[in-house]
Design a protein around this motif. Structure first.
Motif, PDB file in Angstrom:
ATOM      1  N   ALA A  18       0.841  -1.203   0.000  1.00 18.16           N
ATOM      2  CA  ALA A  18       0.000   0.000   0.000  1.00 18.16           C
ATOM      3  C   ALA A  18       0.878   1.255   0.000  1.00 18.16           C
ATOM      4  N   ILE A  19       2.003   1.210   0.721  1.00 16.56           N
ATOM      5  CA  ILE A  19       2.950   2.329   0.723  1.00 16.56           C
ATOM      6  C   ILE A  19       3.535   2.515  -0.678  1.00 16.56           C
ATOM      7  N   LEU A  20       3.862   1.413  -1.335  1.00 20.39           N
ATOM      8  CA  LEU A  20       4.371   1.475  -2.713  1.00 20.39           C
ATOM      9  C   LEU A  20       3.365   2.162  -3.625  1.00 20.39           C
ATOM     10  N   GLU A  21       2.122   1.714  -3.579  1.00 20.87           N
ATOM     11  CA  GLU A  21       1.088   2.302  -4.443  1.00 20.87           C
ATOM     12  C   GLU A  21       0.894   3.779  -4.142  1.00 20.87           C
ATOM     13  N   THR A  22       0.898   4.138  -2.869  1.00 15.57           N
ATOM     14  CA  THR A  22       0.729   5.535  -2.461  1.00 15.57           C
ATOM     15  C   THR A  22       1.898   6.387  -2.951  1.00 15.57           C
ATOM     16  N   THR A  23       3.103   5.852  -2.830  1.00 16.17           N
ATOM     17  CA  THR A  23       4.307   6.565  -3.265  1.00 16.17           C
ATOM     18  C   THR A  23       4.282   6.812  -4.768  1.00 16.17           C
ATOM     19  N   VAL A  24       3.983   5.762  -5.521  1.00 10.01           N
ATOM     20  CA  VAL A  24       3.941   5.891  -6.985  1.00 10.01           C
ATOM     21  C   VAL A  24       2.878   6.901  -7.401  1.00 10.01           C
ATOM     22  N   GLU A  25       1.716   6.830  -6.782  1.00  7.58           N
ATOM     23  CA  GLU A  25       0.628   7.770  -7.107  1.00  7.58           C
ATOM     24  C   GLU A  25       1.040   9.209  -6.810  1.00  7.58           C
ATOM     25  N   ALA A  26       1.667   9.442  -5.642  1.00 10.49           N
ATOM     26  CA  ALA A  26       2.083  10.798  -5.262  1.00 10.49           C
ATOM     27  C   ALA A  26       3.138  11.333  -6.235  1.00 10.49           C
ATOM     28  N   LEU A  27       4.074  10.471  -6.624  1.00 13.84           N
ATOM     29  CA  LEU A  27       5.116  10.898  -7.559  1.00 13.84           C
ATOM     30  C   LEU A  27       4.530  11.225  -8.929  1.00 13.84           C
ATOM     31  N   ILE A 126      11.586   4.327   3.044  1.00 16.22           N
ATOM     32  CA  ILE A 126      10.376   4.122   3.850  1.00 16.22           C
ATOM     33  C   ILE A 126      10.438   2.707   4.417  1.00 16.22           C
ATOM     34  N   ASN A 127      10.370   2.629   5.747  1.00 11.65           N
ATOM     35  CA  ASN A 127      10.436   1.343   6.442  1.00 11.65           C
ATOM     36  C   ASN A 127       9.229   1.108   7.334  1.00 11.65           C
ATOM     37  N   THR A 128       8.926  -0.165   7.547  1.00 13.03           N
ATOM     38  CA  THR A 128       7.932  -0.575   8.540  1.00 13.03           C
ATOM     39  C   THR A 128       8.598  -1.578   9.470  1.00 13.03           C
ATOM     40  N   HIS A 129       8.095  -1.639  10.706  1.00 17.12           N
ATOM     41  CA  HIS A 129       8.584  -2.655  11.651  1.00 17.12           C
ATOM     42  C   HIS A 129       7.515  -2.920  12.705  1.00 17.12           C
ATOM     43  N   GLY A 130       7.563  -4.081  13.294  1.00 16.96           N
ATOM     44  CA  GLY A 130       6.552  -4.474  14.281  1.00 16.96           C
ATOM     45  C   GLY A 130       6.758  -3.863  15.651  1.00 16.96           C
ATOM     46  N   PRO A 161      20.731  11.637   0.917  1.00 12.03           N
ATOM     47  CA  PRO A 161      19.528  11.234   1.641  1.00 12.03           C
ATOM     48  C   PRO A 161      18.624  12.452   1.874  1.00 12.03           C
ATOM     49  N   VAL A 162      17.386  12.398   1.385  1.00 15.65           N
ATOM     50  CA  VAL A 162      16.478  13.538   1.531  1.00 15.65           C
ATOM     51  C   VAL A 162      15.271  13.225   2.417  1.00 15.65           C
ATOM     52  N   GLY A 163      15.209  12.023   2.969  1.00 21.23           N
ATOM     53  CA  GLY A 163      14.112  11.694   3.865  1.00 21.23           C
ATOM     54  C   GLY A 163      14.098  10.220   4.213  1.00 21.23           C
ATOM     55  N   HIS A 164      13.537   9.929   5.392  1.00 21.15           N
ATOM     56  CA  HIS A 164      13.453   8.544   5.858  1.00 21.15           C
ATOM     57  C   HIS A 164      12.257   8.448   6.801  1.00 21.15           C
ATOM     58  N   LEU A 165      11.260   7.684   6.384  1.00 25.30           N
ATOM     59  CA  LEU A 165      10.080   7.456   7.222  1.00 25.30           C
ATOM     60  C   LEU A 165      10.152   6.051   7.807  1.00 25.30           C
ATOM     61  N   GLN A 183      -1.282   8.447   4.639  1.00 27.60           N
ATOM     62  CA  GLN A 183      -1.419   9.885   4.410  1.00 27.60           C
ATOM     63  C   GLN A 183      -0.090  10.591   4.649  1.00 27.60           C
ATOM     64  N   GLU A 184       0.654  10.132   5.644  1.00 27.81           N
ATOM     65  CA  GLU A 184       1.968  10.728   5.908  1.00 27.81           C
ATOM     66  C   GLU A 184       2.921  10.456   4.741  1.00 27.81           C
ATOM     67  N   VAL A 185       2.843   9.256   4.192  1.00 32.26           N
ATOM     68  CA  VAL A 185       3.653   8.928   3.013  1.00 32.26           C
ATOM     69  C   VAL A 185       3.289   9.865   1.865  1.00 32.26           C
ATOM     70  N   ARG A 186       1.989   9.977   1.594  1.00 33.04           N
ATOM     71  CA  ARG A 186       1.515  10.807   0.479  1.00 33.04           C
ATOM     72  C   ARG A 186       1.978  12.256   0.649  1.00 33.04           C
ATOM     73  N   THR A 187       1.765  12.809   1.825  1.00 30.14           N
ATOM     74  CA  THR A 187       2.105  14.199   2.090  1.00 30.14           C
ATOM     75  C   THR A 187       3.621  14.425   2.012  1.00 30.14           C
ATOM     76  N   THR A 188       4.389  13.510   2.602  1.00 33.10           N
ATOM     77  CA  THR A 188       5.851  13.679   2.635  1.00 33.10           C
ATOM     78  C   THR A 188       6.443  13.539   1.228  1.00 33.10           C
ATOM     79  N   ILE A 189       6.041  12.512   0.500  1.00 37.29           N
ATOM     80  CA  ILE A 189       6.561  12.307  -0.865  1.00 37.29           C
ATOM     81  C   ILE A 189       6.200  13.490  -1.748  1.00 37.29           C
ATOM     82  N   SER A 190       4.953  13.948  -1.637  1.00 41.24           N
ATOM     83  CA  SER A 190       4.506  15.085  -2.453  1.00 41.24           C
ATOM     84  C   SER A 190       5.305  16.351  -2.149  1.00 41.24           C
ATOM     85  N   SER A 191       5.694  16.505  -0.891  1.00 40.34           N
ATOM     86  CA  SER A 191       6.440  17.690  -0.481  1.00 40.34           C
ATOM     87  C   SER A 191       7.926  17.593  -0.865  1.00 40.34           C
TER      88      SER A 191
END
Length: 194
Positions: A18-27, A126-130, A161-165, A183-191
């Motif tokens: 879902a993060i991948l799809e959001t990132t691609v869409e924002a770009l 962009i990383n995720t962890h438990g 390096p310009v960002g790391h979520l 939403q944070e991914v979308r907003t950050t990538i767009s910015s």
């Protein structure tokens, strides 16, 4: 801007996807040309073998490595999307770095030390962890992950390096929290990549 997204997660049902799809869409919404390299879908072979090294030394880079290097060469920016497993990169992505970010392509050595061969490119992770983010922050793991990836990989080869979520508690939060992450991914990538 030409944007390469290197993605490493085995499940199309994952938050990472879902993060991948959001990132691609924002770009794309910002007018970027986007190429995705899904390492699992590509069945990328991650093991750096002696014959790989010998071939590269002889100037005959194996085709699978050369293909990925071409995508990197053409990109102005590279975003890596992957989960943190055992406080590190998934094996398939670690192997991608081992094989693709090779000596003579990503870096070299001269009298003055390391020569960064991928200067002029931007990098985003962009990383995720438990584990809850608060726990990783408290024990220094968040800072450690950023140093290892942003400095130890990206900056080492000249990628700025310009960002790391980093998103924690994956698998333990509700849908509203996941929507907030996207939403944070979308907003950050767009910015960052306006």
């Amino acid at each position: 801007m030409k944007h390469l997204v290197v993605y490493a997660h085995p499940s199309p049902e994952s938050l990472n996807h879902a993060i991948l799809e959001t990132t691609v869409e924002a770009l794309k919404n910002n007018g970027h040309e986007v190429t995705v390299r899904d390492l699992y879908a590509l069945q990328f072979q991650p093991v750096l073998k002696p014959e790989d090294t010998e071939a590269m030394k002889a100037g005959h880079t194996p085709i699978d490595i050369k293909t990925e290097q071409n995508f990197i060469s053409e990109a102005d920016a590279i975003t890596f999307i992957y989960p943190i497993w055992w406080t590190g990169l998934p094996a398939i992505l670690k192997g991608y770095i081992d094989r693709v970010f090779s000596y003579g392509f990503a870096y070299s050595v001269g009298p003055e030390g390391i020569i960064k061969l991928l200067k002029g490119k931007q990098g985003f992770i962009i990383n995720t962890h438990g584990t809850p983010s608060e726990v990783y922050d408290e024990i220094g793991m968040t800072a450690g992950l950023k140093v290892t990836s942003d400095t130890g990989i990206l900056d080492f080869v000249g990628i700025e390096p310009v960002g790391h979520l980093l998103f924690g508690s994956i698998g333990y939060v509700d849908d509203a929290a996941y929507k907030g992450m996207l939403q944070e991914v979308r907003t950050t990538i767009s910015s960052v990549f306006a």
